[in-house]
Design an enzyme around this catalytic site. Structure first.
Site, short mmCIF file in Angstrom:
data_model
loop_
_atom_site.label_atom_id
_atom_site.label_comp_id
_atom_site.label_asym_id
_atom_site.label_seq_id
_atom_site.Cartn_x
_atom_site.Cartn_y
_atom_site.Cartn_z
CG ASN A 127 -1.87 1.13 1.29
OD1 ASN A 127 -1.80 2.04 0.45
ND2 ASN A 127 -2.77 1.11 2.25
CB CYS A 130 -2.85 4.90 3.31
SG CYS A 130 -4.14 5.27 4.52
CE LYS A 163 -5.82 0.19 -2.48
NZ LYS A 163 -6.72 -0.35 -1.46
CG ASN A 190 -5.65 3.79 -1.29
OD1 ASN A 190 -6.70 3.84 -0.66
ND2 ASN A 190 -4.54 3.31 -0.79
CB THR A 191 -9.90 6.32 -0.68
OG1 THR A 191 -8.78 6.47 0.19
CG2 THR A 191 -10.68 5.07 -0.31
N GLY A 242 -12.43 0.99 -7.05
CA GLY A 242 -12.89 2.37 -6.90
C GLY A 242 -14.28 2.55 -7.46
#
Lengths: 314, 256
Positions: A127, A130, A163, A190-191, A242
């Site tokens: 990740n 984030c 990611k 990711n968001t 997403g």
């Protein structure tokens, strides 16, 4: 019955539906009622070296077309994960993707070494994106992506997925850096960093002001990132994530080029979603005389789907 | 490395916990920014114990569902008390009777599973935090020493005929102040309401045994996976959706 299996990297995924890191916890929380037969893989919550208690409340806000979360990578740390949680993850009746994050390449290498001789981990997700913690979006530059993914890969047998953010840097350049450094695949996106302000007080709702937007609002952004990544890297494994909340959004994501499709907010809202998506996808394929979901993956790059007797279109 | 044997996956997370049931808005009465609402569910819902909650959403509402603690579920109808604030709750107060919604649950630990059953409790509620306390009073009459249920505006009395209410606009007294006055030695206390009210209760009743507060933290998945509702305790983070919503006061030292 149309074939929903997806075979990539020597692994067969029962369906293209992947539970994205975060909302599904470590999987066991969801229990037997989930409809695991419809799930191609579970991605765990991101695990870090030390335990993290996450952000203070509030952690979840409504937003038009989705939600903003600020969980803040709450996780028990690698020691407790290995001792108390990993066995339950490995027992899940689906493929297992372990999500990891660290603040330095060396820290990431040390973290990932802890999983080296564990059998049953199918993929490892790094990740790099984030938005909910200080310094969480590591993958802003190709150089940073190269250093982290390079440290993660080494001589490792377990395939590594990077990611990446949908709103930081040049997606193709970041993907290229990840793949050149040894990543076997990409998780996009990711968001998206987002915020809301309390109109009564004039201050942001969230303690760090920002959180990560998910849900239908980010689907068009995710589609564009997946599309450009697929165009640049025809052979890379891509997990498109997403804004997937129904069959239409799943189909668009596959058509843009996602081999596997991650659901995040969708599983939080509706734990019955994987089962429904798999069933509706099979029906949709059969109605068009398609034998396999593979016929849809990336069709937007090939001039569309071939519907017998009709002009190809997406 | 060797990993320990997997624990058996919970079989209890099934049925209505995992799938939405259709429901129709069948009755509503509104007053002073609150509404008492009844929803008729299409298929039977396990009856929530006092303190448990259901998640409700609408195709016309926001993406995220909202948690509501029913006052009761009888003959397929869910009885709710809501504050008219936010898209879904404003919709519940405005949409025509017959409007369609979706419900799943119940979730959370029943209050009776979290408290000592060897004493009687003063119930202290504020706003729609009154709802689970009404449910508790119906289900556990023998455990109730009294109830202090407060609202700011007048007019809400007709929505909550079950108990005399403390109406701040009328008496100038808050539920917290009234609770301070009527609580007696030997009683426990269960409070549910806005965080400011819970903080005041925590200050007033710190150190006393069997004081519990029910948190209204925003809930995400409802099944303990997403950690959107996680709160710190001396024993580590706890999930309001699954470990709560009721917590002993000493578990939440940050309230004071």
């Amino acid at each position: 019955m149309a074939d929903l299996t997806v075979a990539r990297l020597g692994l067969t995924f029962r369906t293209p539906v992947v539970l994205a890191s975060g909302p599904a916890g470590f999987g066991a929380e969801l229990g037997e009622g989930l409809g695991w037969a419809s799930v191609g893989a579970l991605t765990t919550k991101t695990v870090t070296d030390a335990p993290r208690c996450g952000n203070p409340q509030p952690r979840l806000l409504e937003a038009t077309g989705g939600a903003i979360n600020a969980i803040g990578l709450e996780n028990p740390g690698i020691d407790r994960f290995l001792e108390e949680i990993l066995a339950d993850v490995l027992a899940l009746p689906t493929r297992r993707i372990i999500s990891l994050a660290a603040s330095t390449p060396e820290g990431l290498a040390a973290l990932i070494e802890r999983l080296d001789d564990v059998e049953g981990v199918d993929l490892i997700e790094i990740n790099l994106s984030c938005p909910n913690v200080e310094g969480g979006v590591i993958g802003r530059s190709p150089e940073a992506v190269r250093r982290f993914i390079g440290a993660a890969c080494g001589e490792r047998a377990t395939p590594i997925l990077a990611k990446l953010a949908g709103d930081a840097g040049d997606t193709v350049a970041l993907c290229e850096a990840a793949l050149h450094a040894g990543a076997a695949g990409l998780v996009l996106i990711n968001t998206v960093r987002a915020m809301r302000i309390d109109r009564r007080t004039g201050v942001p709702f969230l303690h760090r002001a920002y959180g990560g937007l998910s849900g239908p609002a980010i689907l068009p952004i995710a589609l564009a990132r997946v599309y450009e990544a697929r165009r640049a890297f025809p052979d890379a494994l891509i997990v498109g994530t997403g804004g997937i909340t129904d069959l239409d959004s799943l189909l668009e994501m596959e058509m843009a080029g996602a081999d596997l499709v991650g659901i995040g907010l969708g599983i939080m809202i509706d734990p019955g979603l994987p089962e429904r998506l798999a069933g509706e996808l099979a029906t949709w394929l059969e109605a068009r005389g398609m034998d396999s979901v593979e016929e849809v993956v990336g069709c937007a790059h090939r001039g569309g789907i071939g519907v017998s007797g009709q002009a190809a279109r997406c | 490395m060797k990993v320990r044997q997997a624990s058996r996956m919970r079989a209890t997370q099934s049925g209505s916990l995992f799938s939405w049931s259709g429901a129709a808005l069948v009755a509503r009465e509104s007053a002073s920014g609150y509404a008492r609402v009844r929803l008729a569910v299409d298929r039977p819902l396990p009856s929530p114990a006092a303190g448990q909650y259901v998640l409700i959403r609408s195709a016309d509402g926001p993406a995220l569902p909202r948690a509501f603690s029913p006052i009761c579920v009888e003959e397929g109808e869910i009885d709710l008390l809501i504050k008219v604030s936010g898209v879904l709750r404003e919709g519940l107060a405005r949409w025509p009777i017959g409007s369609r919604l979706e419900v799943r649950g119940p979730y959370g630990a029943p209050y009776a599973d979290r408290i000592s059953l060897d004493r009687a409790y003063l119930l202290v509620g504020g706003g729609c935090g009154v709802a689970p306390l009404l449910a508790f009073a119906r289900a556990h009459r023998g455990l109730v020493a009294g109830a202090v249920l407060g609202f700011r505006p007048t007019g809400v009395e007709r929505l909550v005929p079950e108990f005399p209410l403390v109406i701040e606009e009328v008496s100038g007294v808050t539920a917290t102040a009234e609770a301070r006055r009527v609580w007696q030695e030997g009683q426990g206390l269960i409070a549910c309401g806005p965080e400011d009210m819970l903080r005041a209760i925590a200050v007033d009743h710190a150190g006393r045994p069997d004081v519990y507060v029910s948190l209204e933290t925003r809930i995400g998945c409802g099944i303990g996976a997403c950690l959107a509702c996680s709160v710190p305790t001396p024993q580590g983070n706890r999930r309001v959706c699954r470990d709560g919503p009721l917590f002993a006061l000493e578990e939440l030292p940050w309230l004071i």
